[in-house]
Design an enzyme around this catalytic site. Structure first.
Site, short mmCIF file in Angstrom:
data_model
loop_
_atom_site.label_atom_id
_atom_site.label_comp_id
_atom_site.label_asym_id
_atom_site.label_seq_id
_atom_site.Cartn_x
_atom_site.Cartn_y
_atom_site.Cartn_z
N LYS A 171 38.60 40.80 44.21
CA LYS A 171 37.96 42.12 44.20
C LYS A 171 38.60 43.10 45.18
CE LYS A 171 34.32 41.66 41.37
NZ LYS A 171 33.99 42.59 40.27
N SER A 220 39.67 32.64 41.24
CA SER A 220 39.39 34.03 41.60
C SER A 220 38.64 34.23 42.91
CB SER A 220 38.60 34.70 40.47
OG SER A 220 37.40 33.97 40.21
#
Length: 327
Positions: free
Chosen positions: A55, A308
């Site tokens: 992110k 991730s």
């Protein structure tokens, strides 16, 4: 691809903009998964990113894209945790204040880390959609600038830089496995990968329970789903009924979407820890989970798996790693 909201050129521009502010994370070959699958399997260790997840790429690109005047007003977003942490970090680096709105389903370890980075935190309701209502109020009444967690061109372009790094590390990649939630990562990675390697398949992976993008793709338009607890909590939340970017891109670019059970996600987390010596959260383990489950069928070339994020509650991780019930 020329008619999509985010282009390859914009992703390449984002890569230049964020260079030096985010890490170019390692890409390593997994001996265990390569042997199991019969094709080379590379792991993109994005959970090694500064804030523990991908992110930071999108948040940094979005904050740097704002004018100094807009940054001075402060930024705000709804988040399931990782975007909030990334936006808090990116805003602080540029001297701005971030306000992060989250539901009560967000794990406390993620909430406390966002507070540690100096952001204002607001806990609102039982879903990301309810938290978004508070975001909209702060934009309207206090003049804060919204940086959405996924449905924003600058955010998608920032996440897409990860796809550029994958193709550079594995030029002959046949399949890329990407976690799928609101679609910011999947849309950006798919645009980057297919822009550089058009024949590569990009497959979105998410949990069976509360998979908003999958339900929306099946319906042909954005829909609401009930948000429930999951080991892959970072994949929770809706995509927004007024979605302008990621739904269109995921519909155009993803070759398939695969749903995974809680037990399969837990198996992915255990493999990451026991075989790869990596601590990943449930959302970060879905690519490994898909390979272990056999749901991908026959693989005809090298596979890249995005790990991730690592921002997992360590008590939960310990239970899962020791073989505890996925619940």
């Amino acid at each position: 691809m020329a008619n999509l909201p985010v282009t390859l050129a914009e992703i390449e521009q984002a890569a230049r903009r964020i260079k030096g502010r985010v890490l170019e994370t390692p890409f390593v070959l997994s001996a265990a998964l390569t042997e199991r699958c019969g094709v080379p399997v590379g792991l993109k260790l994005e959970h090694h990113q500064t804030t523990g997840s991908f992110k930071l790429r999108g948040a940094t690109n979005a904050v740097l894209s704002l004018s100094p005047e807009a940054r001075a007003r402060g930024v705000v977003a709804a988040s399931t945790g990782n975007h909030g942490r990334a936006l808090a970090h990116a805003a602080k680096a540029e001297g701005a204040i971030a306000t992060i709105c989250m539901s009560r389903l967000v794990p406390e370890n993620k909430v406390s880390e966002i507070r540690r980075l100096g952001a204002n935190v607001r806990i609102i309701g039982k879903s990301q959609d309810e938290a978004q209502v508070e975001v909209d109020r702060l934009v309207a009444e206090d003049g804060l600038v919204m940086v959405p967690p996924f449905d924003h061109p600058a955010v998608v372009a920032g996440q897409g830089t990860l796809g550029l790094e994958i193709v550079a590390a594995m030029p002959d990649v046949a399949t890329v496995l990407v976690p799928l939630s609101g679609g910011g990562l999947a849309a950006g990675v798919a645009a980057a990968v297919k822009g550089r390697s058009p024949r590569t398949r990009v497959i979105g992976l998410t949990m069976e329970r509360g998979a908003a993008m999958k339900a929306s793709l099946d319906a042909g338009h954005p829909v609401e789903v009930e948000e429930v607890e999951s080991l892959a909590d970072s994949l929770g939340g809706g995509i927004g009924l007024a979605n302008e970017v990621t739904f269109q891109m995921c519909r155009a670019l993803l070759d398939d979407v695969i749903l995974l059970s809680e037990a399969e996600i837990a198996a992915g987390m255990r493999h990451a820890y026991r075989e790869e010596r990596e601590v990943v959260e449930g959302a970060g383990a879905v690519g490994i989970a898909a390979l272990l489950s056999g749901r991908l069928g026959r693989l005809d070339g090298p596979v890249a798996v995005i790990l991730s994020g690592r921002n997992v509650d360590m008590g939960q991780h310990l239970r899962v790693a020791n073989g505890g019930d996925a619940a």
